[in-house]
Design a protein around this motif. Sequence first.
Motif, PDB file in Angstrom:
ATOM      1  N   LYS A  55      79.751  -3.092  82.440  1.00  0.00           N
ATOM      2  CA  LYS A  55      78.375  -2.583  82.488  1.00  0.00           C
ATOM      3  C   LYS A  55      77.559  -2.966  81.263  1.00  0.00           C
ATOM      4  CE  LYS A  55      79.923   1.366  85.231  1.00  0.00           C
ATOM      5  NZ  LYS A  55      80.012   2.799  85.268  1.00  0.00           N
ATOM      6  N   GLY A  56      76.960  -1.981  80.591  1.00  0.00           N
ATOM      7  CA  GLY A  56      76.063  -2.231  79.460  1.00  0.00           C
ATOM      8  C   GLY A  56      76.749  -2.885  78.281  1.00  0.00           C
ATOM      9  N   ILE A  57      78.010  -2.554  78.046  1.00  0.00           N
ATOM     10  CA  ILE A  57      78.766  -3.177  76.959  1.00  0.00           C
ATOM     11  C   ILE A  57      78.876  -4.674  77.216  1.00  0.00           C
ATOM     12  CG2 ILE A  57      81.038  -3.323  75.870  1.00  0.00           C
ATOM     13  CD1 ILE A  57      81.350  -0.310  76.420  1.00  0.00           C
ATOM     14  N   ALA A  58      79.152  -5.039  78.464  1.00  0.00           N
ATOM     15  CA  ALA A  58      79.257  -6.456  78.830  1.00  0.00           C
ATOM     16  C   ALA A  58      77.914  -7.152  78.650  1.00  0.00           C
ATOM     17  CB  ALA A  58      79.738  -6.592  80.274  1.00  0.00           C
ATOM     18  N   GLU A  59      76.844  -6.532  79.118  1.00  0.00           N
ATOM     19  CA  GLU A  59      75.512  -7.151  79.038  1.00  0.00           C
ATOM     20  C   GLU A  59      75.083  -7.387  77.593  1.00  0.00           C
ATOM     21  OE1 GLU A  59      73.142  -5.729  82.973  1.00  0.00           O
ATOM     22  OE2 GLU A  59      73.564  -4.159  81.499  1.00  0.00           O
ATOM     23  N   SER A  60      75.244  -6.398  76.730  1.00  0.00           N
ATOM     24  CA  SER A  60      74.800  -6.556  75.344  1.00  0.00           C
ATOM     25  C   SER A  60      75.675  -7.551  74.584  1.00  0.00           C
ATOM     26  CB  SER A  60      74.746  -5.207  74.620  1.00  0.00           C
ATOM     27  OG  SER A  60      76.010  -4.597  74.600  1.00  0.00           O
ATOM     28  N   THR A  61      76.969  -7.579  74.869  1.00  0.00           N
ATOM     29  CA  THR A  61      77.846  -8.532  74.201  1.00  0.00           C
ATOM     30  C   THR A  61      77.498  -9.959  74.601  1.00  0.00           C
ATOM     31  OG1 THR A  61      79.612  -6.878  74.094  1.00  0.00           O
ATOM     32  CG2 THR A  61      80.252  -9.186  73.789  1.00  0.00           C
ATOM     33  N   VAL A  62      77.235 -10.188  75.861  1.00  0.00           N
ATOM     34  CA  VAL A  62      76.840 -11.524  76.330  1.00  0.00           C
ATOM     35  C   VAL A  62      75.514 -11.939  75.698  1.00  0.00           C
ATOM     36  CG1 VAL A  62      76.085 -12.827  78.360  1.00  0.00           C
ATOM     37  CG2 VAL A  62      78.169 -11.447  78.462  1.00  0.00           C
ATOM     38  N   GLN A  63      74.616 -10.982  75.551  1.00  0.00           N
ATOM     39  CA  GLN A  63      73.291 -11.284  74.995  1.00  0.00           C
ATOM     40  C   GLN A  63      73.351 -11.613  73.500  1.00  0.00           C
ATOM     41  OE1 GLN A  63      70.413  -8.175  75.633  1.00  0.00           O
ATOM     42  NE2 GLN A  63      68.791  -9.276  74.592  1.00  0.00           N
ATOM     43  N   TYR A  64      74.189 -10.918  72.734  1.00  0.00           N
ATOM     44  CA  TYR A  64      74.148 -11.032  71.278  1.00  0.00           C
ATOM     45  C   TYR A  64      75.323 -11.777  70.638  1.00  0.00           C
ATOM     46  CZ  TYR A  64      70.366  -7.678  71.612  1.00  0.00           C
ATOM     47  OH  TYR A  64      69.176  -7.064  71.930  1.00  0.00           O
ATOM     48  N   VAL A  94      92.807  -5.123  76.942  1.00  0.00           N
ATOM     49  CA  VAL A  94      92.118  -4.000  76.319  1.00  0.00           C
ATOM     50  C   VAL A  94      90.842  -3.771  77.117  1.00  0.00           C
ATOM     51  CG1 VAL A  94      90.923  -3.188  74.263  1.00  0.00           C
ATOM     52  CG2 VAL A  94      93.065  -4.455  74.036  1.00  0.00           C
ATOM     53  N   ILE A  95      90.667  -2.564  77.627  1.00  0.00           N
ATOM     54  CA  ILE A  95      89.446  -2.191  78.333  1.00  0.00           C
ATOM     55  C   ILE A  95      88.520  -1.573  77.290  1.00  0.00           C
ATOM     56  CG2 ILE A  95      88.433  -0.883  80.230  1.00  0.00           C
ATOM     57  CD1 ILE A  95      90.533  -3.023  81.068  1.00  0.00           C
ATOM     58  N   ALA A  96      87.414  -2.267  77.013  1.00  0.00           N
ATOM     59  CA  ALA A  96      86.531  -1.864  75.916  1.00  0.00           C
ATOM     60  C   ALA A  96      85.739  -0.611  76.265  1.00  0.00           C
ATOM     61  CB  ALA A  96      85.578  -3.001  75.579  1.00  0.00           C
ATOM     62  N   GLU A  97      85.686   0.302  75.304  1.00  0.00           N
ATOM     63  CA  GLU A  97      84.836   1.487  75.405  1.00  0.00           C
ATOM     64  C   GLU A  97      83.649   1.352  74.451  1.00  0.00           C
ATOM     65  OE1 GLU A  97      87.587   4.613  74.539  1.00  0.00           O
ATOM     66  OE2 GLU A  97      88.678   4.311  76.414  1.00  0.00           O
ATOM     67  N   LYS A  98      83.840   0.544  73.395  1.00  0.00           N
ATOM     68  CA  LYS A  98      82.773   0.305  72.419  1.00  0.00           C
ATOM     69  C   LYS A  98      83.003  -1.051  71.766  1.00  0.00           C
ATOM     70  CE  LYS A  98      80.496   2.099  68.348  1.00  0.00           C
ATOM     71  NZ  LYS A  98      80.396   3.121  67.342  1.00  0.00           N
ATOM     72  N   VAL A  99      81.926  -1.819  71.595  1.00  0.00           N
ATOM     73  CA  VAL A  99      81.993  -3.097  70.896  1.00  0.00           C
ATOM     74  C   VAL A  99      81.042  -3.038  69.715  1.00  0.00           C
ATOM     75  CG1 VAL A  99      81.600  -5.577  71.045  1.00  0.00           C
ATOM     76  CG2 VAL A  99      82.603  -4.372  72.981  1.00  0.00           C
ATOM     77  N   THR A 100      81.536  -3.396  68.537  1.00  0.00           N
ATOM     78  CA  THR A 100      80.716  -3.427  67.327  1.00  0.00           C
ATOM     79  C   THR A 100      80.576  -4.875  66.881  1.00  0.00           C
ATOM     80  OG1 THR A 100      81.587  -1.266  66.684  1.00  0.00           O
ATOM     81  CG2 THR A 100      80.498  -2.561  64.964  1.00  0.00           C
ATOM     82  N   PHE A 101      79.329  -5.330  66.741  1.00  0.00           N
ATOM     83  CA  PHE A 101      79.062  -6.691  66.307  1.00  0.00           C
ATOM     84  C   PHE A 101      79.121  -6.702  64.781  1.00  0.00           C
ATOM     85  CE2 PHE A 101      76.002  -6.343  70.090  1.00  0.00           C
ATOM     86  CZ  PHE A 101      77.029  -6.503  71.002  1.00  0.00           C
ATOM     87  N   LEU A 102      80.116  -7.375  64.205  1.00  0.00           N
ATOM     88  CA  LEU A 102      80.341  -7.326  62.768  1.00  0.00           C
ATOM     89  C   LEU A 102      79.673  -8.468  62.014  1.00  0.00           C
ATOM     90  CD1 LEU A 102      84.060  -6.205  62.911  1.00  0.00           C
ATOM     91  CD2 LEU A 102      82.042  -4.806  62.425  1.00  0.00           C
ATOM     92  N   SER A 103      79.767  -9.679  62.530  1.00  0.00           N
ATOM     93  CA  SER A 103      79.073 -10.799  61.901  1.00  0.00           C
ATOM     94  C   SER A 103      79.064 -11.972  62.854  1.00  0.00           C
ATOM     95  CB  SER A 103      79.742 -11.212  60.588  1.00  0.00           C
ATOM     96  OG  SER A 103      80.986 -11.824  60.833  1.00  0.00           O
ATOM     97  N   SER A 104      78.081 -12.841  62.664  1.00  0.00           N
ATOM     98  CA  SER A 104      78.038 -14.032  63.496  1.00  0.00           C
ATOM     99  C   SER A 104      78.565 -15.198  62.688  1.00  0.00           C
ATOM    100  CB  SER A 104      76.610 -14.311  63.974  1.00  0.00           C
ATOM    101  OG  SER A 104      75.807 -14.659  62.876  1.00  0.00           O
ATOM    102  N   LYS A 105      79.060 -16.195  63.349  1.00  0.00           N
ATOM    103  CA  LYS A 105      79.594 -17.388  62.698  1.00  0.00           C
ATOM    104  C   LYS A 105      78.512 -18.058  61.837  1.00  0.00           C
ATOM    105  CE  LYS A 105      82.997 -20.507  62.601  1.00  0.00           C
ATOM    106  NZ  LYS A 105      84.229 -20.317  61.948  1.00  0.00           N
ATOM    107  N   LYS A 106      77.277 -18.048  62.361  1.00  0.00           N
ATOM    108  CA  LYS A 106      76.150 -18.672  61.659  1.00  0.00           C
ATOM    109  C   LYS A 106      75.918 -18.010  60.296  1.00  0.00           C
ATOM    110  CE  LYS A 106      72.197 -20.449  63.513  1.00  0.00           C
ATOM    111  NZ  LYS A 106      70.998 -20.383  64.340  1.00  0.00           N
ATOM    112  N   ALA A 107      76.057 -16.694  60.220  1.00  0.00           N
ATOM    113  CA  ALA A 107      75.830 -15.975  58.967  1.00  0.00           C
ATOM    114  C   ALA A 107      76.907 -16.305  57.944  1.00  0.00           C
ATOM    115  CB  ALA A 107      75.792 -14.475  59.226  1.00  0.00           C
TER     116      ALA A 107
END
Length: 109
Positions: A55-64, A94-107
């Motif tokens: 659901k929303g976790i999948a959508e935001s992870t794909v977007q960011y 692992v069935i994700a309940e929360k995803v935290t974006f820590l850093s991007s490769k570009k950064a």
Amino acid sequence: MLNQTIIVGRMIQDPELRETDTGRKVANVTLAVPRSFKNSNGEYETDYIDCVLWKGIAESTVQYCKKGDLVGIKGRIQTRSYEVNDTKKYATEVIAEKVTFLSSKKADE
């Protein structure tokens, strides 16, 4: 009983959003997680852990997120079985309940 895990690793490929037959959004990602100890050759090995995002976790992870990004996933471990050529196979994810974006490769570059 408790079934909870937290993993931090880098995405090995860009996540792709799919839709199930029932219309639920899902994304599968694999995280590369280096082990904290060296093997007998003095090298650090890496585990590749499959994760399922809904659901929303999948959508935001794909977007960011994209390949190489560092993410943290909190979730639960789940096993499932499926058949290939009349042979029963098992998958542990692992069935994700929360995803935290820590850093991007570009950064990091």
